[in-house]
Write a protein that holds these residues in place. Structure first.
Motif, PDB file in Angstrom:
ATOM      1  N   VAL A 238       0.700  -1.216   0.092  1.00  0.00           N
ATOM      2  CA  VAL A 238       0.004   0.113  -0.062  1.00  0.00           C
ATOM      3  C   VAL A 238       0.855   1.378   0.076  1.00  0.00           C
ATOM      4  O   VAL A 238       0.614   2.303  -0.583  1.00  0.00           O
ATOM      5  CB  VAL A 238      -0.939  -0.046   1.282  1.00  0.00           C
ATOM      6  N   VAL A 239       2.027   1.292   0.777  1.00  0.00           N
ATOM      7  CA  VAL A 239       2.899   2.376   0.907  1.00  0.00           C
ATOM      8  C   VAL A 239       3.351   2.683  -0.656  1.00  0.00           C
ATOM      9  O   VAL A 239       3.483   3.719  -0.965  1.00  0.00           O
ATOM     10  CB  VAL A 239       3.805   2.147   2.018  1.00  0.00           C
ATOM     11  N   LEU A 240       3.864   1.537  -0.924  1.00  0.00           N
ATOM     12  CA  LEU A 240       4.678   1.681  -2.465  1.00  0.00           C
ATOM     13  C   LEU A 240       3.665   2.062  -3.540  1.00  0.00           C
ATOM     14  O   LEU A 240       3.878   3.230  -4.409  1.00  0.00           O
ATOM     15  CB  LEU A 240       5.225   0.316  -2.903  1.00  0.00           C
ATOM     16  N   LEU A 241       2.325   1.458  -3.479  1.00  0.00           N
ATOM     17  CA  LEU A 241       1.332   1.950  -4.418  1.00  0.00           C
ATOM     18  C   LEU A 241       1.032   3.315  -4.099  1.00  0.00           C
ATOM     19  O   LEU A 241       0.913   4.260  -5.204  1.00  0.00           O
ATOM     20  CB  LEU A 241       0.144   0.914  -4.175  1.00  0.00           C
ATOM     21  N   GLY A 242       0.737   3.793  -3.220  1.00  0.00           N
ATOM     22  CA  GLY A 242       0.521   5.174  -2.687  1.00  0.00           C
ATOM     23  C   GLY A 242       1.425   6.405  -3.185  1.00  0.00           C
ATOM     24  O   GLY A 242       1.262   7.202  -4.000  1.00  0.00           O
ATOM     25  N   PHE A 243       2.569   5.947  -3.002  1.00  0.00           N
ATOM     26  CA  PHE A 243       3.828   6.662  -3.761  1.00  0.00           C
ATOM     27  C   PHE A 243       3.934   6.739  -5.319  1.00  0.00           C
ATOM     28  O   PHE A 243       4.019   8.031  -5.781  1.00  0.00           O
ATOM     29  CB  PHE A 243       5.324   6.406  -3.113  1.00  0.00           C
ATOM     30  N   VAL A 244       3.713   5.695  -5.687  1.00  0.00           N
ATOM     31  CA  VAL A 244       3.896   5.754  -7.359  1.00  0.00           C
ATOM     32  C   VAL A 244       2.596   6.583  -7.668  1.00  0.00           C
ATOM     33  O   VAL A 244       2.648   7.195  -8.977  1.00  0.00           O
ATOM     34  CB  VAL A 244       3.708   4.286  -7.816  1.00  0.00           C
ATOM     35  N   ILE A 245       1.367   6.309  -7.121  1.00  0.00           N
ATOM     36  CA  ILE A 245       0.455   6.919  -7.796  1.00  0.00           C
ATOM     37  C   ILE A 245       0.429   8.637  -7.470  1.00  0.00           C
ATOM     38  O   ILE A 245       0.330   9.352  -8.294  1.00  0.00           O
ATOM     39  CB  ILE A 245      -0.957   6.693  -6.705  1.00  0.00           C
ATOM     40  N   VAL A 246       0.962   8.973  -6.304  1.00  0.00           N
ATOM     41  CA  VAL A 246       1.519  10.246  -6.116  1.00  0.00           C
ATOM     42  C   VAL A 246       2.379  11.124  -7.073  1.00  0.00           C
ATOM     43  O   VAL A 246       2.495  12.085  -7.431  1.00  0.00           O
ATOM     44  CB  VAL A 246       1.387  10.505  -4.488  1.00  0.00           C
ATOM     45  N   ALA A 247       3.504  10.317  -7.000  1.00  0.00           N
ATOM     46  CA  ALA A 247       4.595  10.824  -7.608  1.00  0.00           C
ATOM     47  C   ALA A 247       4.803  10.590  -9.132  1.00  0.00           C
ATOM     48  O   ALA A 247       5.285  11.395  -9.572  1.00  0.00           O
ATOM     49  CB  ALA A 247       5.781   9.695  -7.079  1.00  0.00           C
ATOM     50  N   GLY A 248       3.617   9.699  -9.817  1.00  0.00           N
ATOM     51  CA  GLY A 248       3.498   9.735 -10.926  1.00  0.00           C
ATOM     52  C   GLY A 248       2.457  11.052 -11.430  1.00  0.00           C
ATOM     53  O   GLY A 248       2.902  11.974 -11.141  1.00  0.00           O
ATOM     54  N   SER A 249       1.580  10.647 -12.252  1.00  0.00           N
ATOM     55  CA  SER A 249       0.657  11.557 -12.387  1.00  0.00           C
ATOM     56  C   SER A 249      -0.454  11.115 -11.852  1.00  0.00           C
ATOM     57  O   SER A 249      -1.292  10.012 -12.380  1.00  0.00           O
ATOM     58  CB  SER A 249       0.317  11.836 -13.979  1.00  0.00           C
ATOM     59  N   PHE A 250      -1.178  11.748 -10.866  1.00  0.00           N
ATOM     60  CA  PHE A 250      -2.472  11.391 -10.114  1.00  0.00           C
ATOM     61  C   PHE A 250      -3.563  11.413 -10.947  1.00  0.00           C
ATOM     62  O   PHE A 250      -4.500  10.574 -10.821  1.00  0.00           O
ATOM     63  CB  PHE A 250      -2.589  12.229  -8.834  1.00  0.00           C
ATOM     64  N   SER A 251      -3.760  12.677 -11.618  1.00  0.00           N
ATOM     65  CA  SER A 251      -4.887  12.496 -12.735  1.00  0.00           C
ATOM     66  C   SER A 251      -4.910  11.552 -13.660  1.00  0.00           C
ATOM     67  O   SER A 251      -5.701  10.866 -13.871  1.00  0.00           O
ATOM     68  CB  SER A 251      -4.713  13.969 -13.268  1.00  0.00           C
TER      69      SER A 251
ATOM     70  N   THR B  34      14.228   7.285  -6.254  1.00  0.00           N
ATOM     71  CA  THR B  34      14.387   5.900  -6.749  1.00  0.00           C
ATOM     72  C   THR B  34      15.182   5.094  -5.926  1.00  0.00           C
ATOM     73  O   THR B  34      14.700   4.034  -5.875  1.00  0.00           O
ATOM     74  CB  THR B  34      15.437   6.476  -7.986  1.00  0.00           C
ATOM     75  N   GLN B  35      16.249   5.743  -5.275  1.00  0.00           N
ATOM     76  CA  GLN B  35      16.747   4.598  -4.323  1.00  0.00           C
ATOM     77  C   GLN B  35      15.972   4.015  -3.296  1.00  0.00           C
ATOM     78  O   GLN B  35      16.027   2.715  -2.902  1.00  0.00           O
ATOM     79  CB  GLN B  35      18.000   5.183  -3.574  1.00  0.00           C
ATOM     80  N   ILE B  36      15.122   4.779  -2.480  1.00  0.00           N
ATOM     81  CA  ILE B  36      14.227   4.320  -1.546  1.00  0.00           C
ATOM     82  C   ILE B  36      13.088   3.333  -2.175  1.00  0.00           C
ATOM     83  O   ILE B  36      12.899   2.333  -1.596  1.00  0.00           O
ATOM     84  CB  ILE B  36      13.585   5.454  -0.851  1.00  0.00           C
ATOM     85  N   THR B  37      12.637   3.919  -3.177  1.00  0.00           N
ATOM     86  CA  THR B  37      11.515   3.296  -3.613  1.00  0.00           C
ATOM     87  C   THR B  37      11.912   1.736  -4.444  1.00  0.00           C
ATOM     88  O   THR B  37      11.276   0.815  -4.239  1.00  0.00           O
ATOM     89  CB  THR B  37      10.614   3.823  -4.897  1.00  0.00           C
ATOM     90  N   SER B  38      13.131   1.827  -4.977  1.00  0.00           N
ATOM     91  CA  SER B  38      13.608   0.564  -5.688  1.00  0.00           C
ATOM     92  C   SER B  38      14.090  -0.349  -4.451  1.00  0.00           C
ATOM     93  O   SER B  38      13.702  -1.577  -4.554  1.00  0.00           O
ATOM     94  CB  SER B  38      14.771   0.809  -6.451  1.00  0.00           C
ATOM     95  N   PHE B  39      14.548   0.048  -3.434  1.00  0.00           N
ATOM     96  CA  PHE B  39      14.792  -0.848  -2.353  1.00  0.00           C
ATOM     97  C   PHE B  39      13.253  -1.421  -1.767  1.00  0.00           C
ATOM     98  O   PHE B  39      13.354  -2.541  -1.303  1.00  0.00           O
ATOM     99  CB  PHE B  39      15.634   0.002  -1.074  1.00  0.00           C
TER     100      PHE B  39
END
Length: 537
Positions: free
Chosen positions: A285-298, A419-424
């Motif tokens: 859920v944490v990784l999913l939430g980050f990708v949603i917000v850091a990418g393009s939410f709309s 990137t380093q954090i999310t990849s880890f």
């Protein structure tokens, strides 16, 4: 007047078991399964290239000649589950009218999702949509690659492979097992689901064959996933830290995963598998939430609607097997996936059955079919949709096409912040998903090889958990990708006979639920029914 229950047997759980070396082994299922697994590993290590050619030929023959059978069966499983939801038998409670759920809903969802697809979602959530969009190995319904139509078709086809059909495959197996084990008091093994058809022969040679096939499918599927998962994790470590991705590193990863899995199976469902699954879902859920917000939410919000619409529009043409012109995609992806999901059905189905006592059939099927499908839409859109958007904007390595599949997720994350954090995070998530699959798979094999006992002795749990890791490590060291490809081909080939087993399961389950007295399930609440019975006493 209550219906007479035809599905009663004098067979007792464990009556054919042998207690030795601290284990409780069903004779002959345990010994035949162990012997065949060892024989396969040894013969593959002696000639990995030859083994891969032989088993690839077997897999190719299966897919080429029985594509229609896999497609028809997959459609039947979906329809069977939907029909069971709306029929009056949907109110039947697994375990009887007064049975209560063993796990809370969130933990239940976490365990079934982690066991069923967690691994695959990490491995394929980027690679698969990108492959379809760029025509890496065929495009769905022959759409032109790298067009807006290709983007829609890629996401729709991805959801087709990860939505209702695979979860219906798991649900059919799980429902049959849970019903006959918890409502009819039979052993929690695949053979029990055949009692309406085979009668007392279920406990003899035909039943032994069914259980051995289920053990082999589970062991081979898990060992393959452990091997490929180690490759993805080592590729991630190389991408992130520059650590060379060697066989030694991959074997170390397998050993670490197996070690944690052993601890988990020793602790059991409540103290091991449930805890890891909940932790797993929190990380996801944490990784999913980050990708949603850091990418393009709309883009994510709009994309979820578009992906759902594409899935609904394409589900019928993608389910069709007649006159398909996209044969490369159809047989290389869809038919292969159906065979692969079916080969995993004994493992995932039995595990879901094990944790679902106390749920009504309707609640069970809605949860197993719809909840994972909805979560998969979110996950695939966040990861796969983001990757396609990067390609359309000519951003990052994926814009040049799909290279190494294990690196695809990390290449997408490389174009987002931190990137380093999310990849880890991604590497940790892959590893924990593999631990949850390994420990839940070990518990399933333990149950089958113990004659259906829900709690096999600890040495037996450890034996099968170690066996899975040892097989994957031995194949990697002795034959590398060729050996892993061989065992994957075997798992897919085993999907053919198990498809036939599952079709019989549908008939058996329907005959079984019809024998239940629906008047006993007058209350929608097991707790209320239990209280009423206590007051009557």
């Amino acid at each position: 007047m209550a219906k007479k229950d035809r599905f009663t047997t004098s067979y007792k759980v464990g009556q054919d078991n042998i207690q030795r070396w601290g284990m409780d082994m069903h004779n002959p299922v345990f010994f035949i399964s162990a012997a065949l697994v060892i024989l396969f590993v040894v013969s593959t290590l002696v000639n990995p290239v030859g083994a891969k050619k032989l088993f690839d030929a077997s897999k190719g023959w299966t897919i080429q000649n029985f594509d229609w059978f896999f497609m028809i069966s997959g459609n039947i499983f979906v329809l069977f589950c939907l029909i069971m939801i709306v029929l009056p038998v949907g109110k039947i409670r697994l375990g009887g009218p007064t049975a209560e759920p063993e796990f809370k809903r969130l933990s239940w969802f976490a365990m079934l999702f982690a066991a069923g697809m967690g691994i695959g979602l990490m491995f394929w959530s980027v690679a698969e949509p990108v492959a379809y969009f760029t025509d890496w190995w065929g495009t769905p319904l022959n759409v032109e690659a790298r067009t807006p139509e290709a983007a829609s078709a890629a996401m729709g086809a991805t959801m087709f492979h990860w939505g209702l059909h695979p979860w219906a495959i798991y649900a059919v197996t799980a429902l049959a097992l849970a019903f006959f084990a918890f409502n009819k008091g039979m052993p929690l093994t695949i053979r029990s689901t055949f009692y309406p058809v085979l009668g007392e022969k279920t406990w003899k040679t035909p039943g032994n064959i069914i259980d051995v096939v289920a053990v082999l499918a589970t062991i081979f599927g898990l060992a393959t996933s452990l091997g490929f998962g180690a490759q993805q994790a080592s590729a991630g470590l190389n991408f992130l830290f520059g650590i060379k991705s060697t066989i030694g590193l991959q074997v170390f990863i397998i050993a670490a995963v197996t070690g944690v899995a052993v601890i988990s199976v020793v602790r059991g469902l409540e103290g091991g598998v449930k805890v890891l699954s909940n932790f797993n879902m929190l990380l996801a859920v944490v990784l999913l939430g980050f990708v949603i917000v850091a990418g393009s939410f709309s883009h994510f919000i709009v994309g979820c609607f578009k992906t759902t619409l594409a899935y609904m529009q394409d589900i019928i043409p993608l389910s069709n097997w007649i006159g398909r012109t996209d044969e490369k995609f159809y047989k290389g992806w869809t038919v292969f996936y159906w065979a692969w999901w079916i080969s995993w059905a004994p493992f995932v189905g039995m595990f879901i059955a094990r944790i679902s006592k106390g749920r009504t059939i309707r609640e069970f099927l809605i949860a197993v079919l719809l909840v994972p499908t909805i979560l998969s839409i979110f996950w695939m859109q966040a990861f796969g949709g983001n990757a396609i958007l990067q390609i359309q904007n000519n951003v990052g390595a994926l814009a040049n096409g799909l290279g190494e599949v294990p690196l695809a997720t990390f290449q997408m994350l490389a174009n987002l912040p931190l990137t380093q954090i999310t990849s880890f995070f991604g590497i940790v998530l892959v590893l924990v998903f593999f631990v949850t699959s390994s420990d839940s798979g070990s518990l399933v094999v333990d149950s089958i090889t113990a004659g259906g006992k829900l709690d096999a002795p600890i040495p037996q749990r450890v034996f099968w958990a170690v066996m899975e890791g040892a097989i994957a490590a031995a194949l990697l060291v002795g034959g590398g990708a060729d050996a892993l490809g061989a065992i994957q081909a075997v798992a897919v080939t085993v999907g053919l006979p198990f498809t036939m087993i599952m079709l019989v399961m549908c008939i058996s389950t329907y005959l079984g639920v019809r024998s239940e007295n629906l008047a006993d399930y007058r209350s929608p609440s097991a707790g209320f029914a239990k209280a009423a019975d206590q007051m009557a006493d």
